[in-house]
Design a protein around this motif. Structure first.
Motif, PDB file in Angstrom:
ATOM      1  N   ILE A  41       0.839  -1.207   0.000  1.00  0.00           N
ATOM      2  CA  ILE A  41       0.000   0.000   0.000  1.00  0.00           C
ATOM      3  C   ILE A  41       0.871   1.252   0.000  1.00  0.00           C
ATOM      4  O   ILE A  41       0.688   2.146  -0.817  1.00  0.00           O
ATOM      5  CB  ILE A  41      -0.971  -0.008   1.198  1.00  0.00           C
ATOM      6  N   SER A  59       1.031   6.410  -0.680  1.00  0.00           N
ATOM      7  CA  SER A  59       0.296   5.365  -1.382  1.00  0.00           C
ATOM      8  C   SER A  59      -0.196   5.932  -2.703  1.00  0.00           C
ATOM      9  O   SER A  59      -0.226   7.152  -2.901  1.00  0.00           O
ATOM     10  CB  SER A  59      -0.895   4.895  -0.546  1.00  0.00           C
ATOM     11  N   ASP A  61      -3.150   6.146  -3.685  1.00  0.00           N
ATOM     12  CA  ASP A  61      -4.407   6.880  -3.526  1.00  0.00           C
ATOM     13  C   ASP A  61      -4.286   8.129  -2.650  1.00  0.00           C
ATOM     14  O   ASP A  61      -5.278   8.699  -2.230  1.00  0.00           O
ATOM     15  CB  ASP A  61      -5.514   5.958  -3.021  1.00  0.00           C
ATOM     16  N   ALA A  63      -2.669   8.558   0.431  1.00  0.00           N
ATOM     17  CA  ALA A  63      -2.409   8.422   1.867  1.00  0.00           C
ATOM     18  C   ALA A  63      -0.908   8.581   2.114  1.00  0.00           C
ATOM     19  O   ALA A  63      -0.089   8.400   1.212  1.00  0.00           O
ATOM     20  CB  ALA A  63      -2.885   7.071   2.372  1.00  0.00           C
ATOM     21  N   LYS A 114      -7.840  15.857   5.439  1.00  0.00           N
ATOM     22  CA  LYS A 114      -7.528  14.433   5.552  1.00  0.00           C
ATOM     23  C   LYS A 114      -7.693  13.973   6.997  1.00  0.00           C
ATOM     24  O   LYS A 114      -7.440  14.737   7.931  1.00  0.00           O
ATOM     25  CB  LYS A 114      -6.084  14.146   5.123  1.00  0.00           C
ATOM     26  N   TYR A 135      -5.047  10.167   5.439  1.00  0.00           N
ATOM     27  CA  TYR A 135      -5.740   9.665   4.246  1.00  0.00           C
ATOM     28  C   TYR A 135      -7.036  10.435   4.055  1.00  0.00           C
ATOM     29  O   TYR A 135      -7.562  11.046   4.987  1.00  0.00           O
ATOM     30  CB  TYR A 135      -6.021   8.162   4.357  1.00  0.00           C
ATOM     31  N   ALA A 138     -12.791   9.642   2.087  1.00  0.00           N
ATOM     32  CA  ALA A 138     -13.418   8.645   1.209  1.00  0.00           C
ATOM     33  C   ALA A 138     -12.729   7.278   1.310  1.00  0.00           C
ATOM     34  O   ALA A 138     -13.301   6.267   0.914  1.00  0.00           O
ATOM     35  CB  ALA A 138     -13.385   9.127  -0.238  1.00  0.00           C
ATOM     36  N   LEU A 139     -11.513   7.249   1.876  1.00  0.00           N
ATOM     37  CA  LEU A 139     -10.744   6.003   1.999  1.00  0.00           C
ATOM     38  C   LEU A 139     -10.760   5.443   3.424  1.00  0.00           C
ATOM     39  O   LEU A 139      -9.988   4.534   3.743  1.00  0.00           O
ATOM     40  CB  LEU A 139      -9.301   6.241   1.545  1.00  0.00           C
ATOM     41  N   LYS A 140     -11.647   5.963   4.238  1.00  0.00           N
ATOM     42  CA  LYS A 140     -11.736   5.555   5.647  1.00  0.00           C
ATOM     43  C   LYS A 140     -11.876   4.046   5.811  1.00  0.00           C
ATOM     44  O   LYS A 140     -11.203   3.438   6.643  1.00  0.00           O
ATOM     45  CB  LYS A 140     -12.908   6.288   6.308  1.00  0.00           C
ATOM     46  N   SER A 141     -12.720   3.409   5.019  1.00  0.00           N
ATOM     47  CA  SER A 141     -12.936   1.962   5.179  1.00  0.00           C
ATOM     48  C   SER A 141     -11.688   1.157   4.816  1.00  0.00           C
ATOM     49  O   SER A 141     -11.493   0.055   5.322  1.00  0.00           O
ATOM     50  CB  SER A 141     -14.130   1.492   4.345  1.00  0.00           C
ATOM     51  N   LYS A 142     -10.832   1.709   3.975  1.00  0.00           N
ATOM     52  CA  LYS A 142      -9.581   1.027   3.623  1.00  0.00           C
ATOM     53  C   LYS A 142      -8.523   1.195   4.710  1.00  0.00           C
ATOM     54  O   LYS A 142      -7.841   0.240   5.081  1.00  0.00           O
ATOM     55  CB  LYS A 142      -9.038   1.572   2.295  1.00  0.00           C
ATOM     56  N   TYR A 143      -8.369   2.417   5.213  1.00  0.00           N
ATOM     57  CA  TYR A 143      -7.255   2.724   6.112  1.00  0.00           C
ATOM     58  C   TYR A 143      -7.559   2.540   7.595  1.00  0.00           C
ATOM     59  O   TYR A 143      -6.647   2.216   8.360  1.00  0.00           O
ATOM     60  CB  TYR A 143      -6.702   4.125   5.829  1.00  0.00           C
TER      61      TYR A 143
END
Length: 157
Positions: A41, A59, A61, A63, A114, A135, A138-143
């Motif tokens: 990542i 990353s 995306d 982050a 962020k 991050y 919108a990327l909360k569920s990933k990170y």
């Protein structure tokens, strides 16, 4: 670079980082800061600063992850650090969660749009070791699932 931990003090790091499919462990030579993270990542390693205080990775995306150390020249404490951050009037910076222990502090919130998470270890050797992750919301569920394992891997040698 991949590492296999064999020491008893590393057992917690191993269990915290087993969620990573591919991982790297960074060791800062100047301050002895150690952190483990998913290298599939955080793939873009930035140049190390001239002062050798840490390392940053990005990353694809957007982050970022920073693992670093500083001398605790002001004899800062975990509670004083949190109080100072909560009272900050820096535009675009809001602390939404904080917790402190005897020799550690964690913060999370929003900075410049962020989500951020910061963990600091206040060493008896006069060094503050830090992991900072940020991050996009919108990327909360990933990170969010990665933050605890990365922050939990922060340690001194």
């Amino acid at each position: 670079m991949r590492w296999l931990f064999a020491t008893a003090t590393s057992i917690a790091v191993l269990s915290a980082s087993t969620a990573f499919a591919a991982q790297s462990t960074y060791v800062n030579e100047r301050f002895g800061t150690v952190c483990t993270f998913p290298d599939d990542i955080f793939t873009d390693r930035k140049p190390e600063p001239e002062n050798g205080d840490g390392q940053m990775w990005l990353s694809a995306d957007g982050a970022s992850l920073t693992c670093s150390g500083i001398f605790n020249v002001d004899d800062d404490t975990p509670k004083a650090f949190i109080a100072g951050e909560k009272s900050s009037d820096e535009p675009g910076y809001t602390v939404t969660y904080s917790k402190a222990g005897k020799d550690w502090a964690v913060l999370s919130g929003v900075r410049d749009g962020k989500i951020f998470y910061e963990r600091r270890l206040f060493g008896r050797d006069g060094v503050i070791r830090t992991v900072w992750i940020d991050y996009l919301p919108a990327l909360k569920s990933k990170y969010d699932p990665l933050v605890g394992a990365i922050a939990g891997s922060l340690r001194a040698p």
